[in-house]
Design an enzyme around this catalytic site. Structure first.
Site, PDB file in Angstrom:
ATOM      1  N   TYR A 252     -33.120  74.875 -32.079  1.00  0.00           N
ATOM      2  CA  TYR A 252     -33.877  75.662 -31.108  1.00  0.00           C
ATOM      3  C   TYR A 252     -35.331  75.201 -31.068  1.00  0.00           C
ATOM      4  O   TYR A 252     -35.910  74.994 -29.987  1.00  0.00           O
ATOM      5  CB  TYR A 252     -33.796  77.141 -31.473  1.00  0.00           C
ATOM      6  CG  TYR A 252     -34.669  78.048 -30.651  1.00  0.00           C
ATOM      7  CD1 TYR A 252     -34.221  78.557 -29.436  1.00  0.00           C
ATOM      8  CD2 TYR A 252     -35.949  78.397 -31.088  1.00  0.00           C
ATOM      9  CE1 TYR A 252     -35.023  79.405 -28.675  1.00  0.00           C
ATOM     10  CE2 TYR A 252     -36.754  79.230 -30.336  1.00  0.00           C
ATOM     11  CZ  TYR A 252     -36.295  79.735 -29.131  1.00  0.00           C
ATOM     12  OH  TYR A 252     -37.101  80.561 -28.377  1.00  0.00           O
TER      13      TYR A 252
ATOM     14  N   LYS B 179     -37.708  73.475 -28.030  1.00  0.00           N
ATOM     15  CA  LYS B 179     -38.934  74.077 -27.511  1.00  0.00           C
ATOM     16  C   LYS B 179     -40.120  73.118 -27.599  1.00  0.00           C
ATOM     17  O   LYS B 179     -41.041  73.186 -26.771  1.00  0.00           O
ATOM     18  CB  LYS B 179     -39.229  75.388 -28.236  1.00  0.00           C
ATOM     19  CG  LYS B 179     -38.218  76.494 -27.914  1.00  0.00           C
ATOM     20  CD  LYS B 179     -38.161  76.809 -26.418  1.00  0.00           C
ATOM     21  CE  LYS B 179     -37.247  77.980 -26.116  1.00  0.00           C
ATOM     22  NZ  LYS B 179     -37.212  78.309 -24.666  1.00  0.00           N
TER      23      LYS B 179
ATOM     24  N   THR C 246     -34.476  91.321 -27.870  1.00  0.00           N
ATOM     25  CA  THR C 246     -33.523  90.841 -26.873  1.00  0.00           C
ATOM     26  C   THR C 246     -32.191  90.534 -27.542  1.00  0.00           C
ATOM     27  O   THR C 246     -32.129  90.353 -28.768  1.00  0.00           O
ATOM     28  CB  THR C 246     -34.033  89.556 -26.194  1.00  0.00           C
ATOM     29  OG1 THR C 246     -34.091  88.507 -27.181  1.00  0.00           O
ATOM     30  CG2 THR C 246     -35.414  89.754 -25.580  1.00  0.00           C
TER      31      THR C 246
END
Length: 314
Positions: free
Chosen positions: A190, A194, A226
């Site tokens: 991840y 980014k 989230t």
């Protein structure tokens, strides 16, 4: 949360939506249109609904038709248009761009918000439909391809904006190891994606500047509450409302009409990892990106434009 705190957040959100209604691109008359990817949950959903309530036409992207239908029902009118695509497939990314352009109307803002998070603790390496490492595919290659394909439409609608939802959680990697085939960890995958997104944002900003299109990257808030964050087993540290406060002005506020090539940390200009500014890293990443996307750029108006602003006749 106390009642007074809830009232304060509600007032802040109302003020944001009022600014959205009066806001983006005051140089251009008429209704405004935005495409928001990942609009069925979390920050993307909040942003899509905030823009819609402020009078924008919103093209809301998602993978799940049921969730998109519920979003459309909440919006309640035809100014929210749903578009289904799996961003783990570059062919579907191209289809999403084609369907957006085929509507025949302008596109003033592209918000590349959709992302794959860390994944559940201990989860193994995954690949996309095209064989790319999944997080690099969805978090970097897909938004890069979508922005490239839609750049002609954005330019025709200028002044226009591209906003990439990034993260300060970045780690360095060798471009030659884009596949991350060994020593895989979802968290690191991840964070690699980014870093790539931030570096690609700076290159796209240079290419888009002469076209009247600004391009910025924003870390909205740390570990927002989230589904993506909860899936990873991380305790949320902020709310979706916190993230919306950072992203909405970059979409709508006239104060940012000329701001481009900037990494934002929340509501303030910040700095990405140093490698994102390194010319050699960016050049190597752009070349690897071109190779990965070439087949899906063929025949597009944007196919001759690289993210580093140079051109190719391939």
């Amino acid at each position: 949360m106390t009642a007074s705190r809830q009232e304060q957040r509600a007032q802040q959100q109302e003020q944001q939506e009022q600014r959205a209604g009066s806001g983006a691109g005051e140089r251009a008359a008429g209704p405004r249109t935005a495409l928001v990817t990942g609009a069925t949950s979390g920050l993307g959903r909040a942003l899509a609904l905030a823009l819609h309530r402020s009078g924008w036409t919103v093209l809301a992207h998602g993978r799940d038709r049921g969730r998109l239908a519920r979003l459309a029902a909440e919006a309640g009118d035809s100014r929210l248009v749903t578009l289904t695509a799996d961003l783990a497939s570059l062919a579907e990314v191209r289809s999403l761009a084609e369907r957006t352009a085929a509507r025949g109307g302008p596109l003033h803002v592209l918000v590349n918000n959709a992302a794959v998070g860390f994944g559940p603790p201990g989860a193994g390496r995954e690949t996309s439909a095209d064989g790319h490492e999944l997080r690099m595919a969805v978090n970097y290659l897909a938004p890069t391809l979508l922005a490239r394909l839609l750049l002609p439409l954005l330019a025709a609608s200028a002044p226009a904006r591209v906003v990439a939802v990034g993260s300060v959680g970045q780690v360095p990697f060798a471009v030659g190891d884009l596949a991350f085939a060994h020593g895989y960890r979802g968290v690191e995958a991840y964070r690699r994606s980014k870093l790539a997104l931030a570096a690609g944002t700076f290159d796209l900003a240079e290419a888009a500047r002469p076209l009247g299109v600004t391009v910025n990257c924003v870390h909205p808030a740390g570990f927002m509450d989230t589904p993506m964050v909860r899936e990873s087993g991380v305790a949320p540290l902020s709310t979706v409302a916190d993230g919306l406060r950072a992203v909405l002005p970059l979409v709508t506020d006239p104060a940012f009409a000329d701001t481009t090539g900037t990494f934002f940390r929340g509501t303030e200009p910040g700095r990405a990892l140093d490698l994102a500014y390194d010319p050699r890293f960016r050049r190597d990443l752009a070349a690897a990106t071109d190779r990965a996307l070439r087949a899906h750029m063929c025949g597009s108006e944007a196919s001759d434009t690289r993210t580093d602003g140079s051109t190719t006749d391939e």
